[in-house]
Design an enzyme around this catalytic site. Structure first.
Site, PDB file in Angstrom:
ATOM      1  N   ASP A  31     -14.815  17.836  12.659  1.00  0.00           N
ATOM      2  CA  ASP A  31     -14.832  16.463  13.165  1.00  0.00           C
ATOM      3  C   ASP A  31     -15.446  16.444  14.558  1.00  0.00           C
ATOM      4  O   ASP A  31     -14.911  17.050  15.489  1.00  0.00           O
ATOM      5  CB  ASP A  31     -13.408  15.899  13.228  1.00  0.00           C
ATOM      6  CG  ASP A  31     -12.828  15.651  11.850  1.00  0.00           C
ATOM      7  OD1 ASP A  31     -13.491  14.972  11.048  1.00  0.00           O
ATOM      8  OD2 ASP A  31     -11.721  16.135  11.567  1.00  0.00           O
ATOM      9  N   GLY A 140      -5.654  13.870  13.939  1.00  0.00           N
ATOM     10  CA  GLY A 140      -5.109  14.569  12.791  1.00  0.00           C
ATOM     11  C   GLY A 140      -3.629  14.277  12.613  1.00  0.00           C
ATOM     12  O   GLY A 140      -2.979  13.658  13.454  1.00  0.00           O
ATOM     13  N   GLY A 141      -3.082  14.736  11.480  1.00  0.00           N
ATOM     14  CA  GLY A 141      -1.644  14.654  11.252  1.00  0.00           C
ATOM     15  C   GLY A 141      -1.123  13.310  10.799  1.00  0.00           C
ATOM     16  O   GLY A 141       0.094  13.085  10.811  1.00  0.00           O
ATOM     17  N   ASP A 171     -10.526  12.451   3.086  1.00  0.00           N
ATOM     18  CA  ASP A 171     -10.072  13.103   4.316  1.00  0.00           C
ATOM     19  C   ASP A 171      -8.900  12.334   4.915  1.00  0.00           C
ATOM     20  O   ASP A 171      -9.027  11.154   5.239  1.00  0.00           O
ATOM     21  CB  ASP A 171     -11.236  13.144   5.313  1.00  0.00           C
ATOM     22  CG  ASP A 171     -10.855  13.762   6.647  1.00  0.00           C
ATOM     23  OD1 ASP A 171      -9.726  14.268   6.781  1.00  0.00           O
ATOM     24  OD2 ASP A 171     -11.703  13.738   7.556  1.00  0.00           O
ATOM     25  N   GLY A 172      -7.751  13.031   5.060  1.00  0.00           N
ATOM     26  CA  GLY A 172      -6.618  12.446   5.765  1.00  0.00           C
ATOM     27  C   GLY A 172      -5.323  12.484   4.991  1.00  0.00           C
ATOM     28  O   GLY A 172      -5.193  11.847   3.957  1.00  0.00           O
ATOM     29  N   GLY A 173      -4.373  13.270   5.457  1.00  0.00           N
ATOM     30  CA  GLY A 173      -3.053  13.301   4.838  1.00  0.00           C
ATOM     31  C   GLY A 173      -2.992  13.952   3.476  1.00  0.00           C
ATOM     32  O   GLY A 173      -2.033  13.738   2.725  1.00  0.00           O
ATOM     33  N   GLY A 193      -5.957  19.189   6.855  1.00  0.00           N
ATOM     34  CA  GLY A 193      -5.772  19.846   8.140  1.00  0.00           C
ATOM     35  C   GLY A 193      -4.361  20.323   8.360  1.00  0.00           C
ATOM     36  O   GLY A 193      -4.052  21.506   8.233  1.00  0.00           O
ATOM     37  N   SER A 194      -3.471  19.401   8.669  1.00  0.00           N
ATOM     38  CA  SER A 194      -2.090  19.758   9.002  1.00  0.00           C
ATOM     39  C   SER A 194      -1.405  20.521   7.879  1.00  0.00           C
ATOM     40  O   SER A 194      -0.702  21.511   8.123  1.00  0.00           O
ATOM     41  CB  SER A 194      -1.287  18.496   9.331  1.00  0.00           C
ATOM     42  OG  SER A 194      -1.818  17.849  10.454  1.00  0.00           O
TER      43      SER A 194
END
Length: 217
Positions: A31, A140-141, A171-173, A193-194
């Protein structure tokens, strides 16, 4: 399912070790934020050059910036496989996508959660990837927005109609709780990510997402 760990969630004090811990990934998701389009700043080309020296995993670069053409040319020498730009932020998206393609890189288009999918219909023939944000971009997160599942189905239909070889990425969660629904919605690539970087065994977490059918059998 292809999996792209998001380096936004990595510990940059131990970047080499972090990258090695996800070496079985299909992509590394990067990112790039300029503090203008989104209220955050992330890595530049010097950091990313170090990443390329540590890993052979292809780079998936997501530009969250005001001047996508400038940043695309800035990162192109690092030979990422994909560079994606936001549909909402470009006056002349075709021009930027063609620039990325001319640089020898697969161009992608990104949609924020609130952006209508029809807005990219006439861009689909110019891209190799559509990235749907399942959180609001910038940090993020965040928690996965379930409304994006319906959007995935609609975008997949547009892809089938206008450019069947185009990949659909989310992308995301993303985690082991929603990966099956994403697969059922036609998603080809997930950014996580997380979930991955907080896992005790990151390679195993990646494999679980990659092998979603087997893990749920």
């Amino acid at each position: 399912m292809k999996v792209a760990p998001s380096l936004l969630s990595a510990d940059f004090m131990h970047l080499a070790k972090e990258i090695e811990s996800v070496s079985n990934a299909d992509f590394l998701h990067v990112d790039v934020m300029d503090g203008h389009y989104v209220p955050n700043l992330t890595m530049g080309p010097v950091v990313l050059e170090n990443v390329t020296q540590m890993s052979q995993v292809p780079l998936d670069v997501h530009l969250m910036v005001e001047n996508a053409s400038f940043f695309a040319e800035l990162f192109a020498p690092l030979k990422p496989q994909i560079i994606s730009i936001h549909a909402e932020n470009e006056k002349h998206p075709h021009r930027v996508l063609q620039l990325i393609k001319n640089l020898g890189i697969t161009p992608g288009i990104v949609l924020n959660p609130h952006t209508h999918e029809e807005s990219i219909k006439y861009l689909l023939e110019s891209v190799g990837l559509v990235l749907l944000m399942s959180v609001n971009p910038g940090f993020g997160g965040q928690k996965f927005l379930d409304l994006v599942l319906e959007k995935c189905l609609k975008v997949k239909e547009l892809i089938k109609r206008y450019n069947p070889s185009c990949l659909l990425e989310v992308d995301g969660g993303v985690n082991d709780k929603n990966i099956f629904e994403l697969q059922q919605a036609g998603v080809d690539v997930v950014v996580s990510g997380s979930y991955i970087f907080k896992s005790k065994d990151r390679k195993l977490a990646i494999e679980g997402l990659q092998n979603v059918r087997q893990s749920l059998a």
